[in-house]
Design a protein around this motif. Structure first.
Motif: not given
Length: 277
Positions: A109-114, A233-239, A244-245, A248-253
């Motif tokens: 999967l081409d996903l990344v932690r943001v 075991f920290v949880n994360l947001v992925a996109s 990744k840039d 909308a993601i920046k404002q969500f975080l």
């Protein structure tokens, strides 16, 4: 604890900026990729992750921002990543980094932690015993069947003194890597979401906090052993990597990492969740 916030649709905005010159069309397309339809869809598992993203959406509405957040609730740990990769959702928020890395590798999967969110300490629960020291010889003990959570549960059992695993195996350990089991416990692998429902058939079990909360447990009070506060075991947001840039993601975080969300966690989850950003 508050009633779970289901399918929340609330307001969030992003500044979508176009580039100048010959690259304008491509740049605008990339910037609008997540909110071109006016919606940011976040995949979550039911329970705390759903409620936390709902709180983020409430804050966004209060600030008068101009696109909506929709939560899509999943009942397992596999489909939120598959749905993200297949562009059915825009982000997901539900998993730890070890699980995320294993999923990316096994399914290409081409996903990344943001960004990071919270830590849910895994606990050992029992309907019959108040301490792990009370578990009888031959006790039936449940643990998650997926590779990452299985290894995590075995590490928890080892810390609780129930067993020892082979040296050097770490979080890749399976029940086949148990090196010492003096009390002849029977370790039974089960689907993570099903363990709380089957606890009455077990003497004890390791349960992920989100599923424990759904079942009505208060981890800090009801577990008979729980991971320490320095759990990795920290949880994360992925996109998707290509997004990744996205603004909308920046404002969500930014909203997720606000003092308001931190206070919400501390008030509503009574120490069962730990803000980890």
């Amino acid at each position: 604890m508050k009633k779970w916030i289901a399918g929340s649709v609330l307001v969030l905005s992003a500044a979508v900026l176009g580039a100048c010159g010959s690259g304008e069309e491509a740049s605008t397309k990339e910037a609008e990729s997540l909110v071109s339809d006016g919606v940011l869809t976040v995949g979550v598992t039911g329970g705390p992750h759903e409620e936390l993203v709902g709180k983020v959406a409430e804050l966004a509405e209060e600030q008068g921002l101009d696109f909506t957040i929709e939560t899509k609730v999943f009942s397992d740990y596999v489909m939120p990543n598959v749905a993200l990769a297949e562009e059915e959702i825009d982000l997901n928020s539900f998993q730890t980094e070890p699980f995320f890395e294993e999923m990316k590798k096994s399914r290409d999967l081409d996903l990344v932690r943001v960004g990071d969110t919270v830590t849910f300490p895994m606990g050992i629960y029992s309907l019959d015993y108040k301490d792990v020291s009370e578990l009888p010889e031959g006790a039936k003990i449940g643990l998650p069947s997926d590779p990452t959570n299985s290894g995590r549960a075995l590490a928890l059992f080892e810390k609780a003194g129930l067993l020892k695993v082979k040296e050097g195996v770490g979080l890749q350990a399976t029940v086949m890597d148990i090196a010492e089991n003096k009390n002849n416990y029977e370790f039974i692998e089960l689907d993570s979401a099903q363990i709380p429902r089957q606890l009455n058939e077990l003497d004890a079990a390791a349960i992920n906090t989100n599923f424990a909360l759904e079942a009505g447990f208060v981890p800090a009070e009801d577990s008979i052993f729980i991971e320490p506060s320095d759990s990795p075991f920290v949880n994360l947001v992925a996109s998707r990597t290509e997004n990744k840039d996205d603004e909308a993601i920046k404002q969500f975080l930014e909203l997720y990492h606000s003092d308001e969300v931190k206070q919400f966690i501390e008030k509503d989850f009574s120490g069962s969740l730990i803000p980890s950003w």
